[in-house]
Write a protein that holds these residues in place. Structure first.
Motif, PDB file in Angstrom:
ATOM      1  N   PRO A   1       0.828  -1.231   0.000  1.00  8.59           N
ATOM      2  CA  PRO A   1       0.000   0.000   0.000  1.00  8.59           C
ATOM      3  C   PRO A   1       0.852   1.266   0.000  1.00  8.59           C
ATOM      4  CG  PRO A   1      -0.785  -1.556   1.650  1.00  8.59           C
ATOM      5  CD  PRO A   1       0.562  -2.043   1.207  1.00  8.59           C
ATOM      6  N   ALA A   2       1.385   1.586  -1.153  1.00 10.39           N
ATOM      7  CA  ALA A   2       2.174   2.803  -1.356  1.00 10.39           C
ATOM      8  C   ALA A   2       1.564   3.562  -2.524  1.00 10.39           C
ATOM      9  CB  ALA A   2       3.642   2.471  -1.635  1.00 10.39           C
ATOM     10  N   VAL A   3       1.599   4.874  -2.475  1.00 13.42           N
ATOM     11  CA  VAL A   3       0.974   5.694  -3.498  1.00 13.42           C
ATOM     12  C   VAL A   3       1.864   6.881  -3.830  1.00 13.42           C
ATOM     13  CG1 VAL A   3      -0.328   7.032  -1.777  1.00 13.42           C
ATOM     14  CG2 VAL A   3      -1.135   6.963  -4.143  1.00 13.42           C
TER      15      VAL A   3
ATOM     16  N   THR B   1       5.211  13.668   1.346  1.00 14.70           N
ATOM     17  CA  THR B   1       5.870  12.365   1.388  1.00 14.70           C
ATOM     18  C   THR B   1       5.968  11.846   2.824  1.00 14.70           C
ATOM     19  OG1 THR B   1       7.137  12.939  -0.575  1.00 14.70           O
ATOM     20  CG2 THR B   1       7.975  11.132   0.766  1.00 14.70           C
ATOM     21  N   GLY B   2       5.646  10.569   2.993  1.00 16.67           N
ATOM     22  CA  GLY B   2       5.696   9.946   4.313  1.00 16.67           C
ATOM     23  C   GLY B   2       4.381   9.993   5.057  1.00 16.67           C
ATOM     24  N   GLN B   3       3.417  10.719   4.553  1.00 14.33           N
ATOM     25  CA  GLN B   3       2.124  10.850   5.229  1.00 14.33           C
ATOM     26  C   GLN B   3       1.170   9.763   4.750  1.00 14.33           C
ATOM     27  OE1 GLN B   3       0.382  14.762   4.916  1.00 14.33           O
ATOM     28  NE2 GLN B   3      -1.692  13.966   5.071  1.00 14.33           N
TER      29      GLN B   3
ATOM     30  N   PHE C   1      -2.770   4.084   2.855  1.00 14.20           N
ATOM     31  CA  PHE C   1      -1.635   4.009   1.937  1.00 14.20           C
ATOM     32  C   PHE C   1      -0.617   5.074   2.346  1.00 14.20           C
ATOM     33  CE2 PHE C   1      -4.298   1.327  -0.440  1.00 14.20           C
ATOM     34  CZ  PHE C   1      -3.624   0.813  -1.539  1.00 14.20           C
ATOM     35  N   THR C   2       0.647   4.747   2.190  1.00 12.43           N
ATOM     36  CA  THR C   2       1.707   5.698   2.508  1.00 12.43           C
ATOM     37  C   THR C   2       2.133   6.443   1.240  1.00 12.43           C
ATOM     38  OG1 THR C   2       2.530   4.297   4.289  1.00 12.43           O
ATOM     39  CG2 THR C   2       4.024   5.977   3.454  1.00 12.43           C
ATOM     40  N   VAL C   3       2.186   7.765   1.328  1.00 13.52           N
ATOM     41  CA  VAL C   3       2.648   8.576   0.193  1.00 13.52           C
ATOM     42  C   VAL C   3       4.171   8.466   0.123  1.00 13.52           C
ATOM     43  CG1 VAL C   3       2.759  10.875  -0.818  1.00 13.52           C
ATOM     44  CG2 VAL C   3       0.709  10.168   0.440  1.00 13.52           C
TER      45      VAL C   3
END
Length: 395
Positions: free
Chosen positions: A157-159, A173-175, A184-186
């Motif tokens: 779950p990364a976006v 980034t990181g939020q 999902f992690t930005v």
């Protein structure tokens, strides 16, 4: 008995007479020249800004390339519902000989929010799309912050957010963001993508992540294709049949760079309007010069009569006032060109564009002022030449 003839006036003599006439009334001359300068500056700046913008467009297209083609689903022939590209379409397009790279995105039926507390309808028009890992290289996208998806993050779950999507979500980034009932992690934020602006308002996840976590069916909605420059038209002609051999009429093929060129055509139309306004300003300046020269003739009748009494011919009087008018307009023209170049340079630097002022624009502007000077000064010069010496001296 020898007849006396009037001495001929050379160009240097006419120039000195013209300068002396202008210096006798400096404020009036400056104001008249200023009217010409404003019109010329407006015309030069409009042409310069338009040329600078066009140069920036060409520089952008040279950097991003004009060989990008996009393939998307059209509509079904006998139905209003959208068509669907086959799952194998990207692989089939990649088999076309002149194609150098292929990537794809697929629309996912999911929504993205900053938190899980936001009502469902308020999604800020952000599209969630599955993406191939080679998408940035194909469309010319760059990451402004963080990193792009890789083989590891594309399965979790990364976006990556587009520039507009990140601004709407207020995410960095990181939020974490709430996407499809999951956090999902930005991992990255894209810079604006000129040739694929739809990505700016998108949240991009890996192809496997979309299939595993979001129920993505694997059908691409946009295929991005790079082809050899010399074969772009040939590739475009066979893309529809290759992407969907069973229903090629349900495929849309476009060239994003054409949209940029069309936008520039609209800018050119706007430039034409501004040039018209500059021409009106130039005409007003010419009327000001004519008015200045007419008043100068009326105020200098005594000088004209004295010169005629001392042997000056009508042609010399006419040439003197015509020279003053030309000098006045030349001063305004040169000043206006310099001012226009300065405005163009300042604006281009502020926008980060190359400053371009075509030589034809500068030379044409000066030439236009000389023509206006000749036209504006013709009537006053002829009027001065027709003054009889006796009536002028009596005045």
């Amino acid at each position: 008995m020898r007849l006396l003839t009037a001495a001929r006036l050379g160009p240097a003599d006419l120039a000195r007479l013209g300068v002396a006439g202008l210096r006798s009334r400096p404020l009036r001359a400056v104001l008249a020249a200023l009217g010409i300068a404003i019109g010329i500056a407006a015309m030069t700046a409009v042409v310069g800004v338009s040329a600078s913008s066009r140069a920036e467009l060409h520089r952008t297209l040279d950097r991003l390339g004009t060989n990008l083609l996009t393939v998307g689903p059209g509509t079904k022939l006998f139905a209003d519902e959208p068509a669907e590209l086959p799952v194998e379409a990207p692989a089939m397009v990649g088999r076309i000989g002149p194609v150098t790279s292929v990537s794809a995105t697929g629309r996912v039926d999911a929504r993205v929010y900053r938190t899980d507390r936001i009502p469902a309808p308020q999604n800020g028009s952000i599209a969630v799309v599955a993406s191939y890992l080679d998408l940035p290289a194909t469309v010319g996208a760059t990451v402004a912050d963080g990193v792009w998806l890789n083989a590891a993050t594309a399965r979790y779950p990364a976006v990556v957010l587009g520039a507009t999507a990140a601004a709407r979500l207020g995410a960095v980034t990181g939020q974490p963001v709430w996407l499809g009932d999951l956090w999902f992690t930005v991992v990255g934020v894209l810079a604006p993508v000129p040739l694929a602006p739809e990505l700016d308002s998108s949240a991009l996840v890996g192809w496997d992540t979309a299939a595993g976590y979001l129920g993505f069916d694997g059908h691409p909605t946009t295929i991005y294709t790079r082809a050899a420059e010399s074969s772009v038209e040939a590739v475009a002609a066979v893309l529809a049949n290759t992407a969907n051999p069973e229903s090629p009429t349900e495929v849309q093929v476009s060239r994003p760079s054409d949209a940029l060129v069309a936008g520039r055509a609209a800018d050119d139309a706007f430039t034409g309007l501004l040039l018209g306004l500059g021409a009106v300003a130039l005409l007003v300046g010419g009327v000001g010069v004519a008015n200045t020269m007419v008043i100068s003739v009326l105020e200098r009748r005594g000088e004209i009569g004295l010169r005629r009494a001392l042997g000056a011919t009508r042609g010399q009087i006419r040439a003197q006032f015509l020279a003053e008018s030309l000098l006045l307009c030349a001063l305004g023209g040169v000043g206006g060109v310099l001012l226009g170049i300065g405005v163009t340079t300042a604006y281009a630097m502020a926008q980060g564009w190359p400053a371009v002022v075509p030589a034809w624009a500068s030379l044409g502007a000066v030439g236009a002022t000389l023509v206006i000077g000749a036209v504006a000064g013709l009537y006053p010069a002829v009027r001065a030449a027709r003054l009889a010496p006796t009536s002028a001296l009596a005045h």
